[in-house]
Design a protein around this motif. Structure first.
Motif, PDB file in Angstrom:
ATOM      1  N   ASP A  26      21.295   6.535  20.805  1.00 40.35           N
ATOM      2  CA  ASP A  26      21.733   6.811  22.040  1.00 40.35           C
ATOM      3  C   ASP A  26      20.677   7.651  22.578  1.00 40.35           C
ATOM      4  OD1 ASP A  26      23.707   5.169  21.420  1.00 40.35           O
ATOM      5  OD2 ASP A  26      25.324   6.870  21.455  1.00 40.35           O
ATOM      6  N   TYR A  27      19.874   8.245  22.103  1.00 42.75           N
ATOM      7  CA  TYR A  27      18.926   9.256  22.670  1.00 42.75           C
ATOM      8  C   TYR A  27      17.903   8.742  23.409  1.00 42.75           C
ATOM      9  CZ  TYR A  27      21.097  13.289  20.674  1.00 42.75           C
ATOM     10  OH  TYR A  27      22.136  14.108  20.220  1.00 42.75           O
ATOM     11  N   GLY A  28      17.710   7.293  23.155  1.00 40.94           N
ATOM     12  CA  GLY A  28      16.633   6.527  23.684  1.00 40.94           C
ATOM     13  C   GLY A  28      15.665   5.780  22.656  1.00 40.94           C
ATOM     14  N   VAL A  29      15.123   4.760  23.066  1.00 49.30           N
ATOM     15  CA  VAL A  29      14.058   4.085  22.150  1.00 49.30           C
ATOM     16  C   VAL A  29      13.057   3.611  23.064  1.00 49.30           C
ATOM     17  CG1 VAL A  29      14.053   2.158  20.786  1.00 49.30           C
ATOM     18  CG2 VAL A  29      15.785   3.158  20.718  1.00 49.30           C
ATOM     19  N   MET A  30      11.883   3.548  22.645  1.00 54.77           N
ATOM     20  CA  MET A  30      10.801   3.407  23.304  1.00 54.77           C
ATOM     21  C   MET A  30       9.773   2.309  22.445  1.00 54.77           C
ATOM     22  SD  MET A  30       9.651   6.800  25.292  1.00 54.77           S
ATOM     23  CE  MET A  30       8.489   5.899  26.233  1.00 54.77           C
ATOM     24  N   GLY A  31       9.181   1.739  22.984  1.00 60.10           N
ATOM     25  CA  GLY A  31       8.237   0.688  22.399  1.00 60.10           C
ATOM     26  C   GLY A  31       7.131   0.364  23.182  1.00 60.10           C
ATOM     27  N   LEU A  32       5.924   0.087  22.302  1.00 58.71           N
ATOM     28  CA  LEU A  32       4.753  -0.679  22.577  1.00 58.71           C
ATOM     29  C   LEU A  32       4.126  -1.825  22.020  1.00 58.71           C
ATOM     30  CD1 LEU A  32       2.596   2.603  22.679  1.00 58.71           C
ATOM     31  CD2 LEU A  32       3.528   1.809  24.303  1.00 58.71           C
TER      32      LEU A  32
END
Length: 422
Positions: free
Chosen positions: A146-152
């Motif tokens: 829930d704290y956030g997911v980022m991706g490249l």
């Protein structure tokens, strides 16, 4: 080639019931490993228009005429008979897309009455360079995700590589997931890393239960106007083995006008394209777990669908526990409506139940079933010019001119290729 809109023999090309562009709108938020190997097509074949027993579903997809960059999707589903443990589920998704011709750069907001959170997702992808970034965040913080997911990610016509991470999580988990998929000719192979929470130190990468691998062989089509197939084998976390097959067939069916003076189509229309899809999945356990029965360890299901024209779609699927049949009818008004009903035969209890759904959509063209210039019925004395013949009926072949060459000018957006993305 002759002009198909003149008084000649032509073939109608109906629109697809469900646009591939709708399924591809969020593909940049997922691992390419989860979408390739026929997984996206099989998911649509086994799930679309098959409602749950004694349940209903409704979906409205609305795009303002004045601003095509935004759209709203609202869904409501639930049981026929309201029970204390079953509630009516309502969801809403607002989406902003920077380029109407590039669905991979967008931002959307999701809310639901079952889980009072605000989900924000965003993606930016540059097709010319092949690089993209994405992320999603929740307002309600319960788990570490829930704290956030980022991706490249990086993608080309033969390679896809990417990773996701949780930069604001209190749990030291890097990366959250990673994938690598490559393609050579008709062969596609891929790896995916998804660690279990609770792993310690460097043992995460050495533990085979955190890895999945797959290999697939098939003929990919640049457009749904061309046939395709895919056969794949997958080992999931060293505990499960999956085998699947999917095939998309494009056939021509003759159009007959039985009553003189009361023609269903124009005199120049002699055929119509049909879309037939077939697929099966086999899942079995390969670990040493002996606690469950052998029948529960192995599952098998097969499904097929037939779109006869722009208005009717028939689907069916069967497995060891149930048999389901779905019928969908779509009037191409403005907006378009889709009515579907499904019958489910449960072999375990021996009863038959029904479900139904209604969908309203104005995101697509209202109707473009017409004589497409890529499929023209040639006269018998022109057979020597038909270099692109793929279908033959009697002595009159059908010429497919531009689809294989990649020239999609004049073809509806929903039947064009997605571009240089694996």
């Amino acid at each position: 080639m002759r002009n198909p809109f003149s008084k000649e023999n032509v073939v109608l090309v109906p629109p697809i019931f469900d646009s591939p562009s709708l399924a591809a709108r969020t593909m940049m938020l997922e691992s390419s490993y989860n979408l390739l190997f026929g997984k996206l097509a099989l998911r649509s074949l086994f799930e679309d228009y098959f409602e749950k027993a004694r349940h209903f579903s409704t979906r409205i997809m609305y795009k303002p005429i004045d601003d095509p960059h935004v759209d709203l999707t609202a869904t409501v589903s639930g049981p026929f008979d309201h029970k204390p443990n079953e509630n009516i589920v309502g969801n809403a998704l607002f989406r902003w897309q920077s380029d109407i011709y590039n669905p991979h750069t967008f931002m959307d907001f999701f809310v639901s009455n079952t889980d009072p959170v605000l989900l924000v997702r965003s993606s930016a992808y540059y097709p010319d360079k092949g690089f993209g970034a994405f992320g999603y965040f929740l307002k309600k913080r319960v788990s570490s995700e829930d704290y956030g997911v980022m991706g490249l990610r990086y993608g080309s016509s033969n390679l896809s590589i990417g990773a996701t991470l949780m930069p604001f999580s209190l749990v030291n988990e890097f990366p959250k997931s990673a994938w690598l998929v490559g393609k050579i000719g008709r062969l596609t192979a891929g790896l995916q890393y998804e660690p279990h929470f609770g792993s310690r130190g460097g043992t995460r990468f050495n533990n085979l239960e955190n890895w999945s691998c797959a290999i697939g062989y098939g003929l990919e089509s640049a457009s749904l106007l061309s046939p395709s197939f895919n056969f794949s084998l997958e080992c999931v976390r060293r505990s499960q083995f999956n085998a699947s097959f999917y095939q998309h067939v494009v056939l021509q069916r003759r159009v007959k006008n039985p009553y003189e003076g009361k023609e269903f189509e124009g005199k120049e229309v002699v055929g119509i394209m049909n879309y037939i899809d077939f697929g099966f999945e086999l899942q079995t356990r390969v670990d040493d777990n002996r606690t469950s029965s052998r029948n529960a360890d192995t599952t098998f299901q097969v499904a097929a669908s037939w779109q006869a024209d722009k208005n009717f779609l028939v689907k069916g699927k069967a497995g060891p526990l149930s048999l389901s049949i779905a019928l969908a009818f779509k009037p191409w008004w403005k907006p378009s409506f889709t009515f579907n009903v499904s019958a489910i035969r449960d072999h375990t209890v021996g009863n038959t139940s029904f479900g139904f759904g209604i969908r309203v959509d104005n995101l697509r063209e209202a109707s473009y079933q017409r004589a497409d210039r890529n499929f023209v019925m040639l006269a018998p004395n022109k057979e020597h010019l038909a270099d692109g013949i793929q279908w033959k009926h009697g002595k009159r072949p059908v010429l497919q001119s531009d689809v294989d060459s990649g020239n999609f000018v004049g073809i509806p957006m929903e039947l064009r290729s997605l571009g240089r993305i694996l």
